[in-house]
Design a protein around this motif. Structure first.
Motif, PDB file in Angstrom:
ATOM      1  N   LYS A  61       0.870  -1.169   0.000  1.00  0.00           N
ATOM      2  CA  LYS A  61       0.000   0.000   0.000  1.00  0.00           C
ATOM      3  C   LYS A  61       0.906   1.217   0.000  1.00  0.00           C
ATOM      4  CE  LYS A  61      -4.286   1.735   1.995  1.00  0.00           C
ATOM      5  NZ  LYS A  61      -5.335   1.516   3.028  1.00  0.00           N
ATOM      6  N   ILE A  62       0.831   2.020  -1.059  1.00  0.00           N
ATOM      7  CA  ILE A  62       1.703   3.184  -1.226  1.00  0.00           C
ATOM      8  C   ILE A  62       0.842   4.424  -1.325  1.00  0.00           C
ATOM      9  CG2 ILE A  62       3.504   4.246  -2.633  1.00  0.00           C
ATOM     10  CD1 ILE A  62       4.287   1.512  -3.642  1.00  0.00           C
ATOM     11  N   ASP A  63       0.975   5.311  -0.333  1.00  0.00           N
ATOM     12  CA  ASP A  63       0.181   6.544  -0.285  1.00  0.00           C
ATOM     13  C   ASP A  63      -1.308   6.282  -0.495  1.00  0.00           C
ATOM     14  OD1 ASP A  63       1.817   8.511   0.590  1.00  0.00           O
ATOM     15  OD2 ASP A  63       2.180   9.443  -1.347  1.00  0.00           O
ATOM     16  N   GLY A  64      -1.794   5.200   0.125  1.00  0.00           N
ATOM     17  CA  GLY A  64      -3.219   4.910   0.105  1.00  0.00           C
ATOM     18  C   GLY A  64      -3.688   4.007  -1.016  1.00  0.00           C
ATOM     19  N   VAL A  82       4.524   7.331   2.055  1.00  0.00           N
ATOM     20  CA  VAL A  82       4.096   6.341   3.043  1.00  0.00           C
ATOM     21  C   VAL A  82       3.833   5.010   2.345  1.00  0.00           C
ATOM     22  CG1 VAL A  82       2.405   5.787   4.823  1.00  0.00           C
ATOM     23  CG2 VAL A  82       3.065   8.175   4.441  1.00  0.00           C
ATOM     24  N   HIS A  83       4.402   3.949   2.900  1.00  0.00           N
ATOM     25  CA  HIS A  83       4.265   2.642   2.271  1.00  0.00           C
ATOM     26  C   HIS A  83       4.306   1.536   3.323  1.00  0.00           C
ATOM     27  CE1 HIS A  83       8.529   3.507   2.756  1.00  0.00           C
ATOM     28  NE2 HIS A  83       8.766   2.209   2.704  1.00  0.00           N
ATOM     29  N   GLY A  84       3.659   0.438   3.027  1.00  0.00           N
ATOM     30  CA  GLY A  84       3.698  -0.739   3.879  1.00  0.00           C
ATOM     31  C   GLY A  84       3.629  -1.976   2.999  1.00  0.00           C
ATOM     32  N   PHE A  85       4.045  -3.107   3.552  1.00  0.00           N
ATOM     33  CA  PHE A  85       4.089  -4.340   2.765  1.00  0.00           C
ATOM     34  C   PHE A  85       3.477  -5.499   3.543  1.00  0.00           C
ATOM     35  CE2 PHE A  85       7.731  -1.848   1.260  1.00  0.00           C
ATOM     36  CZ  PHE A  85       7.514  -1.862  -0.106  1.00  0.00           C
ATOM     37  N   ARG A  86       2.838  -6.392   2.806  1.00  0.00           N
ATOM     38  CA  ARG A  86       2.434  -7.693   3.340  1.00  0.00           C
ATOM     39  C   ARG A  86       2.941  -8.732   2.356  1.00  0.00           C
ATOM     40  NH1 ARG A  86      -2.547  -6.813   4.130  1.00  0.00           N
ATOM     41  NH2 ARG A  86      -2.547  -6.585   6.393  1.00  0.00           N
ATOM     42  N   ARG A 238      -3.760  14.195   3.364  1.00  0.00           N
ATOM     43  CA  ARG A 238      -4.319  12.911   2.938  1.00  0.00           C
ATOM     44  C   ARG A 238      -3.619  11.753   3.626  1.00  0.00           C
ATOM     45  NH1 ARG A 238      -4.519  15.602  -2.206  1.00  0.00           N
ATOM     46  NH2 ARG A 238      -2.512  14.684  -2.773  1.00  0.00           N
ATOM     47  N   ARG A 239      -2.289  11.831   3.722  1.00  0.00           N
ATOM     48  CA  ARG A 239      -1.545  10.757   4.384  1.00  0.00           C
ATOM     49  C   ARG A 239      -1.967  10.624   5.840  1.00  0.00           C
ATOM     50  NH1 ARG A 239       4.397  12.425   1.876  1.00  0.00           N
ATOM     51  NH2 ARG A 239       4.159  11.348  -0.125  1.00  0.00           N
ATOM     52  N   GLN A 280     -13.853   8.604   5.504  1.00  0.00           N
ATOM     53  CA  GLN A 280     -14.897   7.590   5.409  1.00  0.00           C
ATOM     54  C   GLN A 280     -14.804   6.828   4.089  1.00  0.00           C
ATOM     55  OE1 GLN A 280     -18.398  10.001   5.968  1.00  0.00           O
ATOM     56  NE2 GLN A 280     -18.395   9.777   8.204  1.00  0.00           N
ATOM     57  N   GLN A 281     -14.514   7.546   3.019  1.00  0.00           N
ATOM     58  CA  GLN A 281     -14.403   6.916   1.705  1.00  0.00           C
ATOM     59  C   GLN A 281     -13.212   5.957   1.659  1.00  0.00           C
ATOM     60  OE1 GLN A 281     -13.208   9.004  -2.224  1.00  0.00           O
ATOM     61  NE2 GLN A 281     -15.445   9.044  -2.237  1.00  0.00           N
ATOM     62  N   VAL A 282     -12.087   6.370   2.246  1.00  0.00           N
ATOM     63  CA  VAL A 282     -10.901   5.508   2.288  1.00  0.00           C
ATOM     64  C   VAL A 282     -11.198   4.257   3.110  1.00  0.00           C
ATOM     65  CG1 VAL A 282      -8.546   5.321   3.148  1.00  0.00           C
ATOM     66  CG2 VAL A 282      -9.251   7.362   1.912  1.00  0.00           C
ATOM     67  N   ALA A 283     -11.868   4.430   4.256  1.00  0.00           N
ATOM     68  CA  ALA A 283     -12.179   3.295   5.126  1.00  0.00           C
ATOM     69  C   ALA A 283     -13.118   2.316   4.449  1.00  0.00           C
ATOM     70  CB  ALA A 283     -12.785   3.799   6.429  1.00  0.00           C
ATOM     71  N   ALA A 284     -14.004   2.837   3.594  1.00  0.00           N
ATOM     72  CA  ALA A 284     -14.972   1.968   2.905  1.00  0.00           C
ATOM     73  C   ALA A 284     -14.315   1.125   1.823  1.00  0.00           C
ATOM     74  CB  ALA A 284     -16.093   2.821   2.300  1.00  0.00           C
ATOM     75  N   GLY A 285     -13.134   1.593   1.323  1.00  0.00           N
ATOM     76  CA  GLY A 285     -12.427   0.853   0.303  1.00  0.00           C
ATOM     77  C   GLY A 285     -12.980   1.118  -1.070  1.00  0.00           C
ATOM     78  N   PRO A 286     -12.453   0.385  -2.086  1.00  0.00           N
ATOM     79  CA  PRO A 286     -12.876   0.591  -3.480  1.00  0.00           C
ATOM     80  C   PRO A 286     -14.364   0.365  -3.662  1.00  0.00           C
ATOM     81  CG  PRO A 286     -10.942  -0.845  -3.355  1.00  0.00           C
ATOM     82  CD  PRO A 286     -11.442  -0.676  -1.959  1.00  0.00           C
TER      83      PRO A 286
END
Length: 286
Positions: A61-64, A82-86, A238-239, A280-286
């Motif tokens: 996940k890179i910048d959202g 901002v980035h994270g990996f799984r 946004r971040r 809220q939109q980010v939390a709801a996902g695509p």
């Protein structure tokens, strides 16, 4: 959505001390296995990273924005992003970490390599880059004569190949030529965007008029200098909304706004929605 009060800023993941070498190279397994193959969202203030995956997989996940990782692939992570990996258990490959100063000192500004490297990307892996990365890892792990010079040379070859990969399909000849003045302006914005400085102060520190600074910014990006300052503030907002549990009011103060309502208006004008709706939109996902 899992959030924390602040976005972690590391040197290498989990570390805050400066790099002890001119760069750092390690296998993906070396650090990921210690964290159950998941590296939570974080950023590097003065470091650039690229990752080469040649086995396994996962997601980042890179910048959202979430990207699937299907090896062989390349991930470019500019400073500050901002980035994270799984990762899937057993994923293989390498993480190369470079001090931003190394890139700033050695990349020719007129060729556009630095502009491309500032773009986060997940791409198919060029075979040539895998070979250079393998050599870079061997050189880093050894102690041969001229090690520092070889590392510098190989690292610059690797980031140039990364930029070429990003450039694939782009009209590279249309990339703007970035002047040294604009590069200094960008550095000042990165340093001071939380201070809400007026454009006249940036211009004075650069010993130019606001009109000239706007002209230079427009030549480089097609936007006035003030829009770039505002854009950097919005990007940070946004971040913070995506990756932290800070309230909109707390984010407003974090970004130098005296009035949270003013921040909300600026954010809504720049993004098309108020901070609460964006989260809220980010939390709801695509």
């Amino acid at each position: 959505m899992s959030t924390s009060p602040r976005i972690d800023s590391f040197s290498l993941f989990g570390e805050t001390s400066e790099l002890a070498d001119i760069l750092h190279v390690e296998t993906i397994r070396a650090r990921s296995e210690l964290h159950d193959w998941e590296l939570r969202p974080h950023r590097h203030a003065r470091l650039h990273q690229f990752l080469v995956l040649n086995g396994g997989g996962g997601s980042t996940k890179i910048d959202g924005f979430t990207h699937s990782l299907v090896p062989p692939c390349l991930i470019n992570v500019p400073r500050g992003v901002v980035h994270g990996f799984r990762f899937d258990s057993g994923t293989s490959g390498w993480v190369v970490t470079l001090a931003s100063d190394l890139l700033d000192q050695h990349l020719a500004s007129g060729e556009g390599v630095g502009i491309l490297l500032d773009q986060p990307a997940v791409l198919p892996l060029p075979a040539s880059l895998q070979g250079v990365t393998e050599q870079l890892f061997r050189e880093y792990s050894g102690h041969e004569f001229g090690r520092a010079q070889m590392l510098r040379s190989l690292a610059l070859s690797a980031v140039t190949l990364t930029a070429r990969s990003i450039a694939s399909g782009k009209n590279v000849s249309a990339l703007p030529i970035v002047s040294p003045l604009f590069s200094r302006f960008e550095a000042l914005v990165e340093r001071d965007f939380r201070l809400r400085r007026p454009l006249s102060e940036y211009a004075a520190e650069l010993a130019v008029s606001p009109t000239h600074l706007n002209r230079v910014a427009h030549q480089a990006t097609g936007q006035p200098a003030s829009a770039l300052v505002n854009g950097r503030v919005l990007r940070e907002a946004r971040r913070l909304l995506i990756y932290t549990s800070l309230t909109a009011a707390q984010i407003a103060y974090e970004l130098g706004f005296a009035d949270p309502a003013h921040f909300s208006r600026v954010f809504a004008k720049g993004t098309g929605m108020p901070p609460r709706k964006f989260r809220q939109q980010v939390a709801a996902g695509p």
